[in-house]
Design a protein around this motif. Structure first.
Motif, PDB file in Angstrom:
ATOM      1  N   LEU A  95       0.841  -1.192   0.000  1.00 25.30           N
ATOM      2  CA  LEU A  95       0.000   0.000   0.000  1.00 25.30           C
ATOM      3  C   LEU A  95       0.873   1.237   0.000  1.00 25.30           C
ATOM      4  CD1 LEU A  95      -1.359   0.827   3.544  1.00 25.30           C
ATOM      5  CD2 LEU A  95       0.345  -0.945   3.194  1.00 25.30           C
ATOM      6  N   THR A  96       0.236   2.363  -0.324  1.00 27.75           N
ATOM      7  CA  THR A  96       0.911   3.649  -0.279  1.00 27.75           C
ATOM      8  C   THR A  96       0.298   4.470   0.840  1.00 27.75           C
ATOM      9  OG1 THR A  96       1.308   3.643  -2.660  1.00 27.75           O
ATOM     10  CG2 THR A  96       1.426   5.761  -1.543  1.00 27.75           C
ATOM     11  N   MET A  97       1.131   5.118   1.644  1.00 24.72           N
ATOM     12  CA  MET A  97       0.632   5.984   2.705  1.00 24.72           C
ATOM     13  C   MET A  97       1.251   7.360   2.536  1.00 24.72           C
ATOM     14  SD  MET A  97       0.266   3.614   6.099  1.00 24.72           S
ATOM     15  CE  MET A  97      -1.074   4.667   6.693  1.00 24.72           C
ATOM     16  N   ARG A  98       0.385   8.372   2.574  1.00 24.14           N
ATOM     17  CA  ARG A  98       0.810   9.759   2.402  1.00 24.14           C
ATOM     18  C   ARG A  98       0.763  10.447   3.767  1.00 24.14           C
ATOM     19  NH1 ARG A  98       0.521  11.582  -2.923  1.00 24.14           N
ATOM     20  NH2 ARG A  98       0.022  13.684  -2.194  1.00 24.14           N
ATOM     21  N   ILE A  99       1.903  10.981   4.188  1.00 24.10           N
ATOM     22  CA  ILE A  99       2.041  11.558   5.526  1.00 24.10           C
ATOM     23  C   ILE A  99       2.404  13.034   5.425  1.00 24.10           C
ATOM     24  CG2 ILE A  99       3.139  11.305   7.785  1.00 24.10           C
ATOM     25  CD1 ILE A  99       1.771   8.740   6.844  1.00 24.10           C
ATOM     26  N   GLY A 100       1.682  13.860   6.155  1.00 24.54           N
ATOM     27  CA  GLY A 100       2.009  15.278   6.245  1.00 24.54           C
ATOM     28  C   GLY A 100       2.577  15.579   7.624  1.00 24.54           C
ATOM     29  N   ILE A 101       3.626  16.396   7.679  1.00 22.61           N
ATOM     30  CA  ILE A 101       4.278  16.728   8.951  1.00 22.61           C
ATOM     31  C   ILE A 101       4.472  18.235   9.028  1.00 22.61           C
ATOM     32  CG2 ILE A 101       6.294  16.356  10.428  1.00 22.61           C
ATOM     33  CD1 ILE A 101       6.768  13.714   9.047  1.00 22.61           C
ATOM     34  N   GLN A 102       4.159  18.816  10.182  1.00 22.86           N
ATOM     35  CA  GLN A 102       4.340  20.249  10.408  1.00 22.86           C
ATOM     36  C   GLN A 102       5.767  20.668  10.046  1.00 22.86           C
ATOM     37  OE1 GLN A 102       1.660  21.989  12.046  1.00 22.86           O
ATOM     38  NE2 GLN A 102       2.639  23.979  11.880  1.00 22.86           N
ATOM     39  N   LEU A 116       8.625   6.013  10.559  1.00 25.77           N
ATOM     40  CA  LEU A 116       7.453   5.624   9.778  1.00 25.77           C
ATOM     41  C   LEU A 116       7.688   4.289   9.066  1.00 25.77           C
ATOM     42  CD1 LEU A 116       6.676   9.132   8.241  1.00 25.77           C
ATOM     43  CD2 LEU A 116       5.263   7.938   9.928  1.00 25.77           C
ATOM     44  N   GLN A 117       8.859   4.130   8.476  1.00 21.30           N
ATOM     45  CA  GLN A 117       9.161   2.891   7.759  1.00 21.30           C
ATOM     46  C   GLN A 117       9.191   1.692   8.696  1.00 21.30           C
ATOM     47  OE1 GLN A 117      12.854   4.148   5.832  1.00 21.30           O
ATOM     48  NE2 GLN A 117      11.846   4.058   3.820  1.00 21.30           N
ATOM     49  N   ASN A 118       9.729   1.886   9.884  1.00 26.39           N
ATOM     50  CA  ASN A 118       9.768   0.781  10.843  1.00 26.39           C
ATOM     51  C   ASN A 118       8.371   0.376  11.289  1.00 26.39           C
ATOM     52  OD1 ASN A 118      12.564   0.681  10.792  1.00 26.39           O
ATOM     53  ND2 ASN A 118      12.809   2.073  12.533  1.00 26.39           N
ATOM     54  N   ALA A 119       7.448   1.349  11.319  1.00 26.97           N
ATOM     55  CA  ALA A 119       6.082   1.057  11.763  1.00 26.97           C
ATOM     56  C   ALA A 119       5.278   0.346  10.683  1.00 26.97           C
ATOM     57  CB  ALA A 119       5.380   2.342  12.176  1.00 26.97           C
ATOM     58  N   VAL A 120       5.492   0.730   9.429  1.00 22.22           N
ATOM     59  CA  VAL A 120       4.722   0.131   8.324  1.00 22.22           C
ATOM     60  C   VAL A 120       5.691  -0.268   7.203  1.00 22.22           C
ATOM     61  CG1 VAL A 120       2.445   1.147   8.748  1.00 22.22           C
ATOM     62  CG2 VAL A 120       4.188   2.502   7.589  1.00 22.22           C
ATOM     63  N   PRO A 121       6.492  -1.314   7.423  1.00 22.69           N
ATOM     64  CA  PRO A 121       7.478  -1.711   6.405  1.00 22.69           C
ATOM     65  C   PRO A 121       6.845  -2.171   5.101  1.00 22.69           C
ATOM     66  CG  PRO A 121       7.291  -3.375   8.137  1.00 22.69           C
ATOM     67  CD  PRO A 121       6.532  -2.176   8.614  1.00 22.69           C
ATOM     68  N   GLU A 122       5.566  -2.510   5.144  1.00 21.41           N
ATOM     69  CA  GLU A 122       4.883  -2.985   3.934  1.00 21.41           C
ATOM     70  C   GLU A 122       4.410  -1.847   3.048  1.00 21.41           C
ATOM     71  OE1 GLU A 122       1.494  -2.567   6.974  1.00 21.41           O
ATOM     72  OE2 GLU A 122       3.672  -2.849   6.916  1.00 21.41           O
ATOM     73  N   ALA A 123       4.582  -0.594   3.494  1.00 23.61           N
ATOM     74  CA  ALA A 123       4.026   0.549   2.779  1.00 23.61           C
ATOM     75  C   ALA A 123       5.100   1.343   2.039  1.00 23.61           C
ATOM     76  CB  ALA A 123       3.289   1.472   3.749  1.00 23.61           C
ATOM     77  N   ALA A 124       4.707   1.906   0.911  1.00 27.36           N
ATOM     78  CA  ALA A 124       5.509   2.928   0.233  1.00 27.36           C
ATOM     79  C   ALA A 124       5.053   4.267   0.795  1.00 27.36           C
ATOM     80  CB  ALA A 124       5.277   2.872  -1.276  1.00 27.36           C
ATOM     81  N   LEU A 125       5.994   5.111   1.206  1.00 25.81           N
ATOM     82  CA  LEU A 125       5.660   6.343   1.908  1.00 25.81           C
ATOM     83  C   LEU A 125       5.867   7.573   1.036  1.00 25.81           C
ATOM     84  CD1 LEU A 125       7.348   5.667   5.370  1.00 25.81           C
ATOM     85  CD2 LEU A 125       4.931   5.398   4.790  1.00 25.81           C
ATOM     86  N   TYR A 126       4.940   8.512   1.177  1.00 27.27           N
ATOM     87  CA  TYR A 126       5.109   9.843   0.620  1.00 27.27           C
ATOM     88  C   TYR A 126       5.024  10.810   1.791  1.00 27.27           C
ATOM     89  CZ  TYR A 126       4.077  14.270  -1.668  1.00 27.27           C
ATOM     90  OH  TYR A 126       4.113  15.575  -2.055  1.00 27.27           O
ATOM     91  N   VAL A 127       6.068  11.612   2.014  1.00 25.03           N
ATOM     92  CA  VAL A 127       6.124  12.513   3.173  1.00 25.03           C
ATOM     93  C   VAL A 127       6.321  13.945   2.682  1.00 25.03           C
ATOM     94  CG1 VAL A 127       7.336  13.071   5.309  1.00 25.03           C
ATOM     95  CG2 VAL A 127       7.129  10.685   4.587  1.00 25.03           C
TER      96      VAL A 127
END
Length: 291
Positions: free
Chosen positions: A90-97, A112-123
């Protein structure tokens, strides 16, 4: 029915103005009217009532609004899923202040990667209002921010807090800080309220900024005093660029996370929340250094 009709209707629910919605969406008022008319024909009822006093939702419009928000979210989710994320599940899109991400991006991404290693991240870095809107619309899966914006579709949880400390290039004691060279921080409404209560004589600075990086740059280039994140304060002290001001109160800024209500109990989101709380605690706790 198409997604543009839904987007237009939901924007009208916020603005209650065909003119303002047309401006926000970058289309003409006749296009907005056409989309609304097409949506009403598809549903077989009137959704909006226009009069000299403005635009209001009809009873049917009020009933349709939560369904429209759900349709928009499902469309966004489906569009992201069918685009795929390579070999990731899955893909997860994360916004950070902005202030939280700063030059600490690697630490956040690692957590973030350690929490959801199965996900592709966009930050990405952004501000509270926009991120809350993006979570609500399905553009972000999760937002880490300073100021929650209440909405029926959003769930908020407190992650912890970060500490801001006053530093100065010219004063070592609070009593010696000059209002004339003070750079007023405006990181969030909560911060500003606390600052005004604790330091009323310094709450009218001639120069103000809402970004830690900008205040740091102004301090090192122009001199003066101001609040920065304690990590920044420590670095400035270590480099001999500024002093931590004795007697100046530490100001805590709460940090929140926002997720869409429908995702609050999903496994990936709960793992992210736990990891982020742990990361924020570790990030702002250094032996021998006040948080």
């Amino acid at each position: 029915m198409n997604i543009e009709m839904i987007e237009t209707f939901l924007d009208l629910c916020e603005t209650r103005s065909f003119h303002q919605t047309a401006s926000r969406l970058g289309v003409t008022q006749s296009t907005v009217s056409g989309r609304v008319s097409a949506l009403e024909r598809a549903l077989g009822c009137r959704l909006l009532a226009r009069s000299r006093s403005g635009t209001e939702l009809t009873t049917e419009g009020l009933r349709f609004e939560p369904y429209a928000r759900s349709l928009r979210l499902n469309w966004t989710t489906a569009r992201q899923d069918v685009r795929g994320a390579g070999r990731a599940a899955l893909t997860m899109r994360i916004g950070i202040q902005h202030d939280l991400l700063g030059d600490q991006a690697a630490g956040w991404v690692s957590a973030l990667q350690n929490a959801v290693p199965e996900a592709a991240l966009y930050v990405e870095a952004d501000y509270s209002t926009q991120m809350c809107s993006d979570v609500m619309n399905g553009q972000l899966d999760l937002a880490i921010h300073f100021t929650p914006k209440a909405h029926p579709d959003l769930y908020f949880e407190t992650l912890g807090e970060v500490g801001y400390h006053m530093v100065s290039t010219e004063a070592r004691m609070l009593t010696d800080v000059s209002p004339d060279t003070y750079i007023l921080a405006n990181f969030a409404p909560a911060f500003s309220t606390t600052h005004a209560a604790l330091l009323p004589s310094l709450s009218g600075g001639a120069v103000s900024s809402g970004q830690n990086a900008v205040i740091r740059a102004l301090l090192t280039a122009l001199g003066g005093s101001g609040y920065v994140l304690w990590q920044t304060a420590t670095e400035l002290e270590r480099n001999g660029q500024a002093y931590r001001v004795a007697g100046a109160p530490r100001i805590a800024q709460p940090v929140y996370v926002a997720v869409h209500l429908r995702n609050r109990h999903r496994s990936a989101h709960r793992r992210l929340l736990r990891a982020l709380k742990a990361h924020l605690g570790a990030r702002d706790t250094v032996p021998g250094q006040p948080a």
